[in-house]
Scaffold this motif. Structure first.
Motif, PDB file in Angstrom:
ATOM      1  N   THR A 109       0.857  -1.189   0.000  1.00  0.00           N
ATOM      2  CA  THR A 109       0.000   0.000   0.000  1.00  0.00           C
ATOM      3  C   THR A 109       0.890   1.234   0.000  1.00  0.00           C
ATOM      4  O   THR A 109       1.795   1.359   0.827  1.00  0.00           O
ATOM      5  N   GLU A 138      -2.445   9.728  -0.422  1.00  0.00           N
ATOM      6  CA  GLU A 138      -3.666   9.434   0.328  1.00  0.00           C
ATOM      7  C   GLU A 138      -4.805   9.386  -0.673  1.00  0.00           C
ATOM      8  O   GLU A 138      -5.057  10.351  -1.404  1.00  0.00           O
ATOM      9  N   PHE A 139      -5.482   8.246  -0.736  1.00  0.00           N
ATOM     10  CA  PHE A 139      -6.479   8.015  -1.763  1.00  0.00           C
ATOM     11  C   PHE A 139      -7.767   7.567  -1.098  1.00  0.00           C
ATOM     12  O   PHE A 139      -7.784   7.199   0.084  1.00  0.00           O
ATOM     13  N   TYR A 140      -8.881   7.595  -1.871  1.00  0.00           N
ATOM     14  CA  TYR A 140     -10.148   7.159  -1.288  1.00  0.00           C
ATOM     15  C   TYR A 140     -10.134   5.658  -1.008  1.00  0.00           C
ATOM     16  O   TYR A 140     -10.898   5.149  -0.199  1.00  0.00           O
ATOM     17  N   ASP A 141      -9.263   4.933  -1.706  1.00  0.00           N
ATOM     18  CA  ASP A 141      -9.080   3.513  -1.472  1.00  0.00           C
ATOM     19  C   ASP A 141      -7.579   3.251  -1.381  1.00  0.00           C
ATOM     20  O   ASP A 141      -6.773   4.102  -1.739  1.00  0.00           O
ATOM     21  N   LYS A 142      -7.222   2.081  -0.884  1.00  0.00           N
ATOM     22  CA  LYS A 142      -5.811   1.760  -0.795  1.00  0.00           C
ATOM     23  C   LYS A 142      -5.205   1.694  -2.191  1.00  0.00           C
ATOM     24  O   LYS A 142      -5.662   0.929  -3.039  1.00  0.00           O
ATOM     25  N   LEU A 143      -4.198   2.488  -2.418  1.00  0.00           N
ATOM     26  CA  LEU A 143      -3.505   2.483  -3.700  1.00  0.00           C
ATOM     27  C   LEU A 143      -2.296   1.563  -3.585  1.00  0.00           C
ATOM     28  O   LEU A 143      -1.394   1.803  -2.779  1.00  0.00           O
ATOM     29  N   GLN A 157      -4.542  -2.950 -10.674  1.00  0.00           N
ATOM     30  CA  GLN A 157      -5.433  -2.953  -9.514  1.00  0.00           C
ATOM     31  C   GLN A 157      -6.861  -2.633  -9.926  1.00  0.00           C
ATOM     32  O   GLN A 157      -7.813  -3.214  -9.417  1.00  0.00           O
ATOM     33  N   TRP A 158      -6.997  -1.703 -10.868  1.00  0.00           N
ATOM     34  CA  TRP A 158      -8.308  -1.311 -11.378  1.00  0.00           C
ATOM     35  C   TRP A 158      -8.298  -1.402 -12.897  1.00  0.00           C
ATOM     36  O   TRP A 158      -7.275  -1.643 -13.511  1.00  0.00           O
TER      37      TRP A 158
END
Length: 528
Positions: A182, A187-192, A260-261
């Motif tokens: 991680t 700082e992201f809305y989800d774990k990057l 990841q996405w």
């Protein structure tokens, strides 16, 4: 294909394969057992030993000893295995091995055994909340339990590079660790998630006051693998293979990456040179934490003064000239700096700044690479890639284009390829799933029945032999295929001409058409 299979009662949860060419044995680690198989024919089991473990590590020490580690019902244990001809037995020196081996088989891990030193990357506790990179046995040293060092890592691979050999700077050997973690810098809305390469110096003894029994040389960087013009960013590293060369400077790391996405059925292979890796760690800038609240960027390039000698560097001739002969001699300010700044600002970019292979519709799990000299005297890096549905892809770069030469089904049922080992000496590949192990040659030239098929395949292991009227393996020939003519047109040129003929509508009858061209455009156009 010519595939040999080993599938026996008691073979389950295969996690590791070890090729031992000295004893002509393939060692297979699974649940509650280690199997010894004939390297020439793995369907022949030569020995077996029972263990109350999920066997996860098998490391060769010499021709007579292996180092074996397993979970041992959530009490990690390692022992030595003795090889007596066709007999194998545990030495009975089992020792508690927390930090060396995972507590349970789903935890990610990596390790390497080097001259009586065992390096491991795993979790130090049952919950998996204390990731650790540890050297044990001699001069134990480990990472700090800080998220800036390791933040929920998923370890993939660990390799040693003997950078001290013929080194004019008197540098040290390095241990490289590859993992996904991680990101701490955003700082992201989800774990990057982000792929990392970290390294430590083999001669590191820790600090005297600061970083006692901790790595003073631990540095990490982002491992980049992306195609920005297509908006493909591969941030999860799945596997790493080190293609070793005679000169360590010429060695290349090959890695499999996923996203990841976005589209999750796209895999990429990127290659990294030692020169690029060295420059990032030896000359690159450091990152430092940002104190500004509500900033999405938590770490930025450090602009302040960097102490001397360079933090995180190995002890080399320059350090010794200043009176620093070991890491315990380093000043506290150097150790404090590297403790607080383990992350490099520059990323390690791949050769050519782009993947060497993109593949849609396949999720690659394992990679090995063989360097081959073709009939045209050119060298080719042939990649063998295992998939999550039990297939093996054979790919290489020819004239700047990537081709998948073969696609073979390894298992009857679709199972992920979890282990893949190469024996260049034998010309064999060994692959493992959860429940079976397979063996196959690196090439099957006889499958190409016609000259055009043999040439268009672009397989550097193979060549058409006019006298034999067949496609033959170069390795099996005592001399190059004989022709009445004194000179032969290079296969690459023949392939180019043959492809031109095909484009003009001349079809090739029969044969095995397994070759496919792979490029960025194919990801946007028709399916492969």
């Amino acid at each position: 294909g010519n595939i040999t299979t080993f599938r026996e009662e008691g073979l389950a949860n295969v996690s590791t394969l070890l090729v031992n060419e000295e004893t002509n044995t393939l060692f297979v680690g699974g649940r509650e057992a280690v199997f010894a198989l004939d390297l020439n024919n793995i369907s022949r089991e030569t020995a077996r030993i029972r263990c109350q473990n999920y066997i996860l590590f098998l490391h060769k020490i010499n021709a007579s000893y292996l180092y074996v580690c397993g979970t041992n019902a959530y009490h990690p244990t390692c022992d030595y295995m003795v090889i007596h001809g066709t007999n194998i037995s545990l030495q009975g020196r089992a020792e508690e091995s927390r930090g060396r081996c995972p507590f349970e088989p789903t935890q990610k891990y990596a390790s390497v055994f080097v001259d009586g030193e065992f390096y491991s990357a795993t979790s130090n506790n049952f919950l998996g909340t204390e990731p650790i990179i540890l050297r044990s046995m001699r001069n134990p040293v480990r990472t700090e339990f800080k998220t800036s060092w390791l933040n929920e890592p998923s370890f993939v691979s660990m390799e040693i590079v003997h950078e001290s050999e013929s080194n004019p700077e008197g540098d040290d050997d390095k241990i490289y660790v590859f993992f996904t973690e991680t990101a701490v810098e955003f700082e992201f809305y989800d774990k990057l998630l982000v792929s990392r390469i970290a390294r430590v110096c083999r001669g590191d003894l820790g600090g005297k006051r600061v970083l006692q029994r901790r790595w003073t040389s631990f540095l990490k960087s982002r491992l980049s693998c992306s195609v920005p013009e297509l908006n493909f960013h591969f941030n999860i590293v799945q596997d790493i293979f080190l293609l070793r060369r005679r000169r360590w400077q010429d060695s290349i790391f090959y890695g499999i990456f996923s996203q990841q996405w976005g589209r999750l059925d796209i895999s990429a292979v990127c290659a990294y040179s030692m020169k690029t890796i060295q420059e990032v760690f030896s000359k690159g800038s450091y990152k430092g934490p940002v104190t500004v609240e509500h900033s999405p960027v938590k770490w930025m390039v450090y602009r302040g003064e960097v102490p001397v000698p360079r933090p995180g560097a190995c002890i080399d001739n320059s350090a010794r000239s200043m009176g620093y002969n070991t890491s315990t001699d380093l000043p506290d300010k150097v150790l404090q700096f590297v403790r607080d700044h383990p992350l490099m600002d520059d990323s390690v970019n791949p050769i050519g700044d782009s993947p060497v292979l993109l593949r849609r519709g396949s999720n690659y799990t394992r990679i090995v690479v063989d360097r081959v000299t073709g009939l045209d005297q050119q060298t080719y890096d042939v990649m063998f890639l295992g998939t999550d549905d039990g297939y093996l892809h054979k790919a290489l770069n020819c004239d700047g284009e990537m081709f998948i030469v073969e696609e073979l089904q390894l298992f009857l049922a679709p199972e992920p390829v979890q282990s893949l080992q190469l024996s260049s000496e034998k010309g064999m590949l060994y692959g493992g799933s959860q429940s079976q192990v397979v063996q196959l040659p690196v090439c099957q030239c006889h499958r190409y029945r016609y000259c055009m098929d043999c040439i268009l395949a672009r397989d550097p292991y193979c060549a058409w032999a006019p006298a034999a009227h067949g496609c033959v393996s170069l390795a099996e020939q005592t001399a190059p295929p004989i022709s009445e003519k004194p000179a032969q047109t290079p296969p690459v040129e023949l392939a180019r001409k043959a492809q031109h003929w095909l484009q003009r509508g001349r079809a090739v009858e029969g044969g095995v058409q397994t070759h496919k061209r792979v490029g960025h455009e194919s990801l946007l156009g028709s399916s492969l």
